[in-house]
Design a protein around this motif. Structure first.
Motif, short mmCIF file in Angstrom:
data_model
loop_
_atom_site.label_atom_id
_atom_site.label_comp_id
_atom_site.label_asym_id
_atom_site.label_seq_id
_atom_site.Cartn_x
_atom_site.Cartn_y
_atom_site.Cartn_z
N PRO A 152 11.41 31.49 5.47
CA PRO A 152 11.34 31.55 6.94
C PRO A 152 11.50 32.96 7.49
CG PRO A 152 12.74 29.74 6.22
CD PRO A 152 12.44 30.55 5.00
N TRP A 296 13.66 36.11 19.39
CA TRP A 296 13.03 34.96 20.03
C TRP A 296 11.91 34.40 19.16
CZ3 TRP A 296 7.88 34.71 21.69
CH2 TRP A 296 7.54 33.56 22.40
N GLY A 299 13.23 32.50 16.12
CA GLY A 299 13.71 31.18 16.50
C GLY A 299 12.58 30.21 16.76
N VAL A 300 11.54 30.68 17.44
CA VAL A 300 10.38 29.82 17.72
C VAL A 300 9.72 29.38 16.43
CG1 VAL A 300 8.06 29.79 18.72
CG2 VAL A 300 9.96 30.76 20.01
N TRP A 301 9.52 30.32 15.49
CA TRP A 301 8.86 29.99 14.22
C TRP A 301 9.67 28.98 13.42
CZ3 TRP A 301 5.20 29.05 11.15
CH2 TRP A 301 5.41 28.97 9.78
N GLU A 302 10.97 29.18 13.32
CA GLU A 302 11.79 28.28 12.51
C GLU A 302 11.83 26.88 13.13
OE1 GLU A 302 14.01 26.89 9.40
OE2 GLU A 302 12.73 28.65 9.65
N ARG A 303 11.91 26.81 14.46
CA ARG A 303 11.89 25.49 15.10
C ARG A 303 10.55 24.80 14.87
NH1 ARG A 303 14.72 28.37 19.10
NH2 ARG A 303 12.79 28.69 20.32
N LEU A 304 9.48 25.56 14.95
CA LEU A 304 8.16 25.00 14.72
C LEU A 304 8.03 24.50 13.28
CD1 LEU A 304 5.24 24.48 15.65
CD2 LEU A 304 4.71 26.84 15.00
N ARG A 305 8.49 25.29 12.33
CA ARG A 305 8.37 24.92 10.91
C ARG A 305 9.17 23.66 10.60
NH1 ARG A 305 10.51 25.96 5.68
NH2 ARG A 305 12.49 26.54 6.64
N THR A 306 10.42 23.62 11.00
CA THR A 306 11.26 22.46 10.71
C THR A 306 10.75 21.22 11.46
OG1 THR A 306 12.78 23.18 12.47
CG2 THR A 306 13.30 23.83 10.22
N SER A 307 10.22 21.41 12.66
CA SER A 307 9.69 20.28 13.40
C SER A 307 8.47 19.68 12.71
CB SER A 307 9.32 20.72 14.83
OG SER A 307 8.69 19.67 15.52
N ARG A 311 8.21 15.89 11.15
CA ARG A 311 7.19 14.95 11.62
C ARG A 311 6.37 14.40 10.46
NH1 ARG A 311 3.53 16.93 16.35
NH2 ARG A 311 2.98 14.72 16.25
#
Length: 416
Positions: A152, A296, A299-307, A311
């Motif tokens: 990440p 920022w 944080g956006v990339w990690e949230r996107l990856r884990t999301s 899913r």
């Protein structure tokens, strides 16, 4: 064993035994006929059939055996042809592949009538069968494994650096200028001005105490002693609120015209004024180098990856279903859109022709080198197992045809 994978099963063994037993049977029949020649003239035909059959069978056995090894282990010239010419065979195979398959002209001609796009569409559009399920599940699982294998922090830094490099290449000031100029020309800046006016009113409302303090600090001592500073501050606030309201409700208010003139000048400066453009570029550089922007983005990339991972791994298969649905829609589009088919087919043809043109020689060289690396036993075994069954039929046919020729010759000699 040199050469990689084990040799396939020897399916020619049964035919080899049959051909050998037939030869032995001919030899036995010849012996019996030899002893019975004086009993009846018909035995002469049997004798001729067996004798010629033995000769034909032995000749074909020698010819077939000489392809792969020395007959009876004797180093007879021009035998063991395949092991002795292994390298030449490898080069011949490679040249045949290059000439007949791996030339741009051949590939383009063979793909001319192939509708690759429609075939792919038919495959992807299938619903409810195991193939479509495997494709969908495989695509989802591959995507999950890819996301989980990524570092990440490292990937986030790489993507941020890539975005920064792309942003650095863009001269953003002229772009903003043209966008602003187009918005003013189409009268689309009105809602923006209204929003700015409302924002100014809300900001003023939230900071009334600060305005009152500023008025009080700047009022002289007489006004403060008379207690008029508060009334003055209220008058200033009321005047500002009234001005903002008038500007908001009156599209022809003079200040709107002044603001529009300022926006038009800004649009021109962004496109043509070197100093303004330099300031915007500096602002862009400062923004890109701001650590807060980097944090920022991470944080956006990690949230996107884990999301995405969550899913896809969801029991009800939310992302899995989405991937399957998307693949099916793509397949239906490929099935029904001739223009898209033509573009995809052209792309596939050009890609394959380009690949053959660039890497054809390397592919041919790989084939040749691989075959040359096999030892003689390996290449002999592979070829013999591939065509050995048909070669044993040659022995059988040679034995029988030889016998028939012998009978024919015996008949002719008897008649004459």
């Amino acid at each position: 064993m040199a050469g990689g994978a084990p040799l396939p099963p020897d399916r020619a063994r049964a035919m080899r035994m049959t051909a050998t037993l037939l030869l032995v049977a001919m030899a036995g029949l010849f012996i019996v006929a030899e002893t019975m020649l004086t009993v009846h003239p018909a035995w002469g035909y049997v004798h001729a059939f067996a004798e010629a059959g033995m000769i034909g069978g032995i000749a074909d056995w020698f010819a077939v055996t000489a392809l792969f090894r020395h007959p009876l282990g004797l180093p007879i010239p021009h035998t063991a042809i395949i092991p002795s010419n292994k390298d030449r065979i490898a080069d011949t195979m490679a040249a045949f592949l290059r000439t007949n398959f791996l030339t741009p002209v051949v590939v383009a001609r063979r793909m001319q009538n192939m509708n690759v796009a429609k075939a792919a569409g038919d495959f992807l559009a299938k619903r409810g069968d195991s193939t479509e399920g495997r494709v969908r599940a495989g695509a989802a699982q591959l995507f999950v494994e890819l996301l989980e294998s990524l570092d990440p922090d490292r990937l986030g830094l790489q993507v941020k650096a890539g975005l920064a490099r792309q942003a650095e290449k863009i001269d953003i000031a002229p772009l903003l200028g043209r966008m602003l100029e187009a918005a003013i020309g189409d009268n689309r800046h009105g809602p923006l001005m209204d929003g700015m006016i409302r924002w100014a009113g809300l900001t003023l409302e939230d900071n009334e105490d600060m305005v009152r303090d500023m008025v009080a600090q700047r009022a002289n001592s007489v006004i403060r002693w008379a207690g008029l500073d508060g009334r003055l501050a209220n008058s200033v606030l009321d005047g500002l609120y009234k001005l903002l309201a008038e500007i908001l409700v009156d599209p022809e208010h003079p200040l709107r015209g002044k603001v529009q003139e300022g926006l038009e000048k800004l649009a021109q400066d962004l496109q043509h004024d070197a100093e303004t453009r330099a300031k915007v570029e500096q602002m862009k550089a400062d923004l890109l180098n701001n650590p807060a922007v980097a944090d920022w983005w991470m944080g956006v990339w990690e949230r996107l990856r884990t999301s995405l991972i969550a899913r896809i791994r969801r029991p009800e298969g939310g992302m899995d279903g989405e991937i399957g649905h998307s693949l099916a829609e793509l397949g239906q589009t490929l099935q029904s859109d001739p223009a898209l088919q033509m573009q995809v087919n052209r792309f596939a043809r050009r890609t394959l022709v380009g690949t053959v043109n660039r890497y054809g020689e390397q592919i041919v060289s790989l084939v040749s080198t691989t075959v040359k690396s096999w030892d003689a036993t390996t290449i002999t075994g592979r070829i013999e197992r591939a065509v050995g069954r048909d070669l044993q039929f040659i022995r059988i046919n040679g034995t029988l045809v030889g016998g028939l020729v012998g009978v024919t010759i015996h008949f002719i000699t008897e008649v004459i």
